[in-house]
Design an enzyme around this catalytic site. Structure first.
Site, PDB file in Angstrom:
ATOM      1  N   GLU A  76      85.230  -3.531  52.039  1.00 14.51           N
ATOM      2  CA  GLU A  76      84.948  -4.587  51.064  1.00 14.51           C
ATOM      3  C   GLU A  76      84.982  -5.984  51.693  1.00 14.51           C
ATOM      4  O   GLU A  76      85.061  -6.981  50.969  1.00 14.51           O
ATOM      5  CB  GLU A  76      85.942  -4.514  49.896  1.00 14.51           C
ATOM      6  CG  GLU A  76      85.848  -3.269  49.059  1.00 14.51           C
ATOM      7  CD  GLU A  76      84.578  -3.198  48.208  1.00 14.51           C
ATOM      8  OE1 GLU A  76      83.696  -4.080  48.361  1.00 14.51           O
ATOM      9  OE2 GLU A  76      84.468  -2.257  47.409  1.00 14.51           O
ATOM     10  N   HIS A  95      91.789  -7.263  45.787  1.00 17.24           N
ATOM     11  CA  HIS A  95      90.938  -6.308  45.071  1.00 17.24           C
ATOM     12  C   HIS A  95      91.723  -5.017  44.893  1.00 17.24           C
ATOM     13  O   HIS A  95      92.223  -4.448  45.861  1.00 17.24           O
ATOM     14  CB  HIS A  95      89.661  -6.028  45.856  1.00 17.24           C
ATOM     15  CG  HIS A  95      88.876  -4.862  45.349  1.00 17.24           C
ATOM     16  ND1 HIS A  95      88.491  -4.724  44.034  1.00 17.24           N
ATOM     17  CD2 HIS A  95      88.416  -3.748  45.992  1.00 17.24           C
ATOM     18  CE1 HIS A  95      87.817  -3.591  43.887  1.00 17.24           C
ATOM     19  NE2 HIS A  95      87.769  -2.986  45.053  1.00 17.24           N
ATOM     20  N   HIS A  97      92.140  -1.187  42.363  1.00 16.68           N
ATOM     21  CA  HIS A  97      91.539  -0.261  41.415  1.00 16.68           C
ATOM     22  C   HIS A  97      92.524   0.011  40.279  1.00 16.68           C
ATOM     23  O   HIS A  97      92.606   1.132  39.772  1.00 16.68           O
ATOM     24  CB  HIS A  97      91.177   1.056  42.116  1.00 16.68           C
ATOM     25  CG  HIS A  97      90.176   0.885  43.211  1.00 16.68           C
ATOM     26  ND1 HIS A  97      89.837   1.927  44.068  1.00 16.68           N
ATOM     27  CD2 HIS A  97      89.440  -0.172  43.625  1.00 16.68           C
ATOM     28  CE1 HIS A  97      88.936   1.496  44.951  1.00 16.68           C
ATOM     29  NE2 HIS A  97      88.689   0.231  44.687  1.00 16.68           N
ATOM     30  N   HIS A 158      85.154   0.373  38.620  1.00 13.20           N
ATOM     31  CA  HIS A 158      85.590   0.079  39.984  1.00 13.20           C
ATOM     32  C   HIS A 158      86.994  -0.508  40.026  1.00 13.20           C
ATOM     33  O   HIS A 158      87.888   0.053  40.647  1.00 13.20           O
ATOM     34  CB  HIS A 158      84.581  -0.874  40.649  1.00 13.20           C
ATOM     35  CG  HIS A 158      84.786  -1.071  42.109  1.00 13.20           C
ATOM     36  ND1 HIS A 158      83.838  -1.657  42.918  1.00 13.20           N
ATOM     37  CD2 HIS A 158      85.833  -0.785  42.922  1.00 13.20           C
ATOM     38  CE1 HIS A 158      84.294  -1.708  44.157  1.00 13.20           C
ATOM     39  NE2 HIS A 158      85.508  -1.196  44.188  1.00 13.20           N
TER      40      HIS A 158
END
Length: 214
Positions: A76, A95, A97, A158
């Site tokens: 990413e 980031h 999940h 996501h």
């Protein structure tokens, strides 16, 4: 070891995210821009965070080129670097999940509103349609959804992406965005959902902004 300070900060942050249940397995990634050089420390790809060492944290430039580290950087990288190029005020990005943020991103008209005053600092929360992970496409859509001063976005099917002026700010955005998703989920399940009134949200944001910027 090069860039030891930012590597240790990223390592501590990913360990905190794992401890909070925001990251499981090898999913999720965290990045921090150096205060002096245009380089970014970011978690590696596909490596367990348990027992990770500072030298395992990858170093990339602002275009995502791998410069240093025992393992290749997260897939990413495009998303993290795109946000930092677009937003000079952002030094740290997270980031994950996280389960409830992912759930609340779905549906025809997803929206995440603050339920408690501290959550107001991180609204509005943008929604990004599903796009292939690790792509320039998702990177561009996250940048667009964050805009000039956004702190958090949800990515359908996501997870979420949060940012801040430093790692403490980025982690706070992540924690409170997931809290917002959790409280919203259960309130809607119980039929008691009642977000803060918009005027209250605006007043809280103004109060918070008076003491803290991104």
């Amino acid at each position: 070891m090069k860039y030891e300070k930012i590597r240790k900060i990223v390592l501590n942050a990913i360990e905190e995210a794992v401890a909070q249940g925001l990251v499981k397995g090898t999913s999720g990634n965290i990045a921090l821009r150096d205060d002096e050089d245009d380089v970014i420390a970011i978690t590696p790809s596909g490596i367990s965070y348990t027992g990770m060492k500072p030298e395992d944290i990858a170093i990339v430039d602002l275009d995502g080129n791998w410069l240093d580290g025992n393992y290749k950087p997260s897939s990413e990288v495009p998303m993290h670097t795109a946000v930092m190029r677009a937003r000079p005020d952002v030094r740290a990005t997270v980031h994950t999940h996280a389960m409830f943020a992912t759930i609340m991103a779905m549906g025809e008209n997803p929206e995440l509103r603050p339920i408690t005053p501290p959550q107001c600092e991180f609204t509005p929360v943008g929604i990004v349609p599903f796009t292939m992970p690790g792509s320039n496409d998702v990177a561009e859509k996250v940048v667009e959804a964050l805009g000039d001063n956004g702190r958090a976005v949800l990515i359908k099917n996501h997870g979420m992406f949060c940012c801040g002026k430093d790692m403490k700010a980025a982690m706070a955005a992540t924690t409170y965005t997931e809290e917002m998703a959790v409280t919203t989920f259960y309130a809607k399940l119980l039929g008691t959902y009642e977000p803060m009134p918009e005027e209250g949200e605006k007043a809280m944001k103004a109060l918070i902004a008076a003491d803290q910027a991104v």
